[in-house]
Design a protein around this motif. Structure first.
Motif, PDB file in Angstrom:
ATOM      1  N   THR A  52       0.844  -1.193   0.000  1.00 20.14           N
ATOM      2  CA  THR A  52       0.000   0.000   0.000  1.00 20.14           C
ATOM      3  C   THR A  52       0.885   1.251   0.000  1.00 20.14           C
ATOM      4  OG1 THR A  52      -0.144  -0.101   2.421  1.00 20.14           O
ATOM      5  CG2 THR A  52      -1.914  -1.125   1.167  1.00 20.14           C
ATOM      6  N   THR A  53       0.511   2.201  -0.836  1.00 12.50           N
ATOM      7  CA  THR A  53       1.283   3.434  -0.972  1.00 12.50           C
ATOM      8  C   THR A  53       0.349   4.633  -0.903  1.00 12.50           C
ATOM      9  OG1 THR A  53       2.860   2.295  -2.433  1.00 12.50           O
ATOM     10  CG2 THR A  53       2.930   4.704  -2.397  1.00 12.50           C
ATOM     11  N   LEU A  54       0.706   5.605  -0.078  1.00 13.53           N
ATOM     12  CA  LEU A  54      -0.035   6.857  -0.011  1.00 13.53           C
ATOM     13  C   LEU A  54       0.809   7.968  -0.631  1.00 13.53           C
ATOM     14  CD1 LEU A  54      -2.606   8.305   1.021  1.00 13.53           C
ATOM     15  CD2 LEU A  54      -1.342   8.807   3.125  1.00 13.53           C
ATOM     16  N   PHE A  55       0.263   8.601  -1.639  1.00 12.81           N
ATOM     17  CA  PHE A  55       0.935   9.719  -2.305  1.00 12.81           C
ATOM     18  C   PHE A  55       0.401  11.025  -1.708  1.00 12.81           C
ATOM     19  CE2 PHE A  55       1.338   6.176  -5.137  1.00 12.81           C
ATOM     20  CZ  PHE A  55       2.585   6.325  -5.734  1.00 12.81           C
ATOM     21  N   THR A  56       1.291  11.848  -1.200  1.00 15.37           N
ATOM     22  CA  THR A  56       0.886  13.096  -0.554  1.00 15.37           C
ATOM     23  C   THR A  56       1.511  14.299  -1.264  1.00 15.37           C
ATOM     24  OG1 THR A  56       2.735  13.059   1.014  1.00 15.37           O
ATOM     25  CG2 THR A  56       0.704  11.927   1.675  1.00 15.37           C
ATOM     26  N   ARG A  57       1.012  15.461  -0.940  1.00 18.33           N
ATOM     27  CA  ARG A  57       1.527  16.692  -1.546  1.00 18.33           C
ATOM     28  C   ARG A  57       2.958  16.964  -1.075  1.00 18.33           C
ATOM     29  NH1 ARG A  57      -2.789  20.899   0.447  1.00 18.33           N
ATOM     30  NH2 ARG A  57      -2.356  19.715   2.356  1.00 18.33           N
ATOM     31  N   GLU A  58       3.699  17.603  -1.945  1.00 14.61           N
ATOM     32  CA  GLU A  58       5.058  18.024  -1.581  1.00 14.61           C
ATOM     33  C   GLU A  58       4.999  19.118  -0.513  1.00 14.61           C
ATOM     34  OE1 GLU A  58       7.839  16.763  -2.161  1.00 14.61           O
ATOM     35  OE2 GLU A  58       8.354  16.539  -4.275  1.00 14.61           O
ATOM     36  N   GLN A 100       4.362   2.378   2.341  1.00 13.86           N
ATOM     37  CA  GLN A 100       5.266   3.460   1.958  1.00 13.86           C
ATOM     38  C   GLN A 100       4.458   4.690   1.573  1.00 13.86           C
ATOM     39  OE1 GLN A 100       7.545   2.869  -1.661  1.00 13.86           O
ATOM     40  NE2 GLN A 100       5.842   1.876  -2.721  1.00 13.86           N
ATOM     41  N   SER A 101       5.131   5.833   1.586  1.00 11.71           N
ATOM     42  CA  SER A 101       4.507   7.057   1.111  1.00 11.71           C
ATOM     43  C   SER A 101       5.492   7.774   0.192  1.00 11.71           C
ATOM     44  CB  SER A 101       4.119   7.963   2.280  1.00 11.71           C
ATOM     45  OG  SER A 101       3.444   9.114   1.815  1.00 11.71           O
ATOM     46  N   LEU A 102       4.936   8.375  -0.867  1.00  6.19           N
ATOM     47  CA  LEU A 102       5.744   9.056  -1.869  1.00  6.19           C
ATOM     48  C   LEU A 102       5.095  10.391  -2.227  1.00  6.19           C
ATOM     49  CD1 LEU A 102       6.370   5.989  -4.229  1.00  6.19           C
ATOM     50  CD2 LEU A 102       8.054   7.020  -2.686  1.00  6.19           C
TER      51      LEU A 102
END
Length: 473
Positions: A107-113, A139-141
């Motif tokens: 599972t991957t969570l993509f968040t704002r820079e 992980q998060s990217l």
């Protein structure tokens, strides 16, 4: 990391809202992880059952984006409820992705820079380096690598099934990535919609969700009581609107669940009346349909009461029919019928009782009586309720109830001024009574039970006339 301000309340920064171990109020990190495991298991089971050609899956669920009234003036942000249900993340412009290769998943969570200038204006963001631990994902990217991540995955994995809702785009950035991706690789991929599986999960409420629903219904019920008490001849519908909004928010609700309907007199026959700008007279009944949102969960209640403190004989007779239908439908929930079965019962009950009142005596068959009742109440009497007001809309109302569901029960009668089937003194009367009901093994539990609805209670409450502050009426 615990003391760092993230992009949403945490136990460290908001201990009055979030307990230790929770991501959002009353909902723990482990519950969110469990929801994701269930979704993965359901998708794998469905693929196997349908003999799909691959055990490799890519599931993409985007967050909402901030919407703007004009220029840089935003509306209150409201998260995509499917995304919120799976992650607990309250920030805009993020995306949740699950990859499955045979039996292994990630599972991957993509968040704002991180953006120091933007954060100066809008507050902190959850950096991807903090997000994985806080939200309990693998992980998060940064969101700006989402496109490369997806394209890299399809090159690495053959026979991929892509799960994404192309029909109802939530976030245009993610949608553009997915459209371009399918344009380039679509001929070699299978595409499915994951929304139905998420909504099937959301249909049955967990103990923490039930607790949140109890709270939102109690807040709205108390707000109704205070609003009814302050209604009196000469008050404007908008003032009741403001009173209800205040009473909900002072008790902890973040937002209204929807724009309240506050319809006096003949305006109560307009099902979605929302102008809320007319003066109420002593002979009016006022129909108020309102609810609030408490930590992502919605209430939806309707009450009808006499502005002058007492129903006229005609108003009382129509109210009595709707009240008895409401009670009968709630009692019927003991046998776990479908929502459609409740609607059919409402039409029969309303029609027959109007017959007994002598208002539909010319109609002889149940079918003809039901047809008139359907004209008097053109909306369904029930819908699912939860994170959205009309929750899980992909779930058919023809399915039988199961413990853990929460529904509305909202019979109504609306006799508009042009309805020549009824004597003149009945025209212009609109009544709806709506409750929020939890289905359990041992019978229905009315979560809005704190909000009075029988005639004696309603008239007593409406007679109190507790005034708004001086100068407002």
């Amino acid at each position: 990391m615990e003391m760092k301000a993230l992009g949403q309340p945490t136990h460290a920064t908001h201990p009055h809202i979030i307990n230790k171990g929770e991501i959002t109020s009353l909902t723990t990190r482990s519950e969110y992880k469990h929801r994701r495991f269930v979704l993965i298991d359901q998708i794998k089971s469905h693929a196997k059952k349908m003999h799909m050609a691959s055990n490799n899956h890519l599931i993409v669920v985007p967050a909402s984006s901030t919407q703007y009234m004009s220029g840089k003036i935003p509306y209150n942000f409201r998260q995509n409820t499917d995304f919120l249900y799976l992650t607990g993340c309250l920030e805009p412009d993020c995306c949740f992705v699950t990859t499955i290769i045979n039996e292994e998943f990630s599972t991957t969570l993509f968040t704002r820079e991180t953006d120091k200038n933007a954060e100066k204006w809008d507050g902190p963001r959850t950096n991807h380096r903090d997000a994985a631990d806080f939200f309990g994902v693998n992980q998060s990217l940064p969101i700006n690598v989402l496109n490369d991540f997806i394209r890299g995955f399809v090159k690495y994995v053959a026979n991929l099934i892509v799960w994404y809702n192309f029909v109802n785009p939530i976030q245009m950035h993610v949608h553009s990535i997915m459209e371009n991706f399918m344009s380039d690789f679509g001929t070699t991929l299978t595409c499915e919609n994951p929304t139905i599986f998420i909504q099937q999960m959301r249909l049955i409420k967990s103990p923490s969700e039930v607790a949140l629903m109890r709270k939102t219904c109690r807040i709205a019920s108390d707000a109704f009581i205070e609003t009814i008490k302050c209604s009196s001849p000469g008050i404007i519908e908008s003032q009741l609107n403001a009173k209800f909004d205040f009473e909900c928010k002072i008790r902890g609700a973040e937002n209204m669940a929807y724009p309240p309907i506050i319809a006096g007199g003949k305006r109560a026959c307009i099902i979605h009346y929302s102008n809320n700008n007319q003066v109420l007279s002593k002979d009016d009944v006022v129909l108020m349909d309102g609810g609030c949102e408490y930590h992502g969960y919605c209430s939806d209640i309707t009450r009808t009461w006499p502005v002058g403190g007492a129903f006229s004989p005609e108003q009382k007779s129509i109210y009595k029919i709707v009240y008895e239908a409401n009670c009968e439908l709630i009692d019927m929930c003991k046998s776990f019928p479908s929502l459609d079965a409740l609607y059919e019962r409402m039409l029969i009950t309303v029609g027959v009782k109007l017959q007994h009142l002598g208002l539909l005596s010319r109609y002889e068959t149940i079918k003809s009586v039901m047809k008139v009742a359907q004209q008097l109440c053109p909306h369904h009497c029930c819908h699912f309720l939860g994170m959205d007001v009309h929750d899980t809309p992909m779930i058919k109302r023809s399915i039988k109830m199961r413990p853990g569901m929460i529904i509305t029960v909202e019979p109504g009668i609306y006799i508009n001024e042009e309805n020549t089937l009824f004597p003149k003194n009945y025209r212009g009367i609109g009544v709806r009574i709506e409750d929020d009901v939890l289905i359990t093994e041992t019978g229905p539990v009315v979560l809005s039970d704190f909000c009075p609805k029988d005639i004696e209670q309603i008239e007593k409450l409406a007679s109190e006339f507790s005034k708004l502050p001086s100068g407002y009426i």
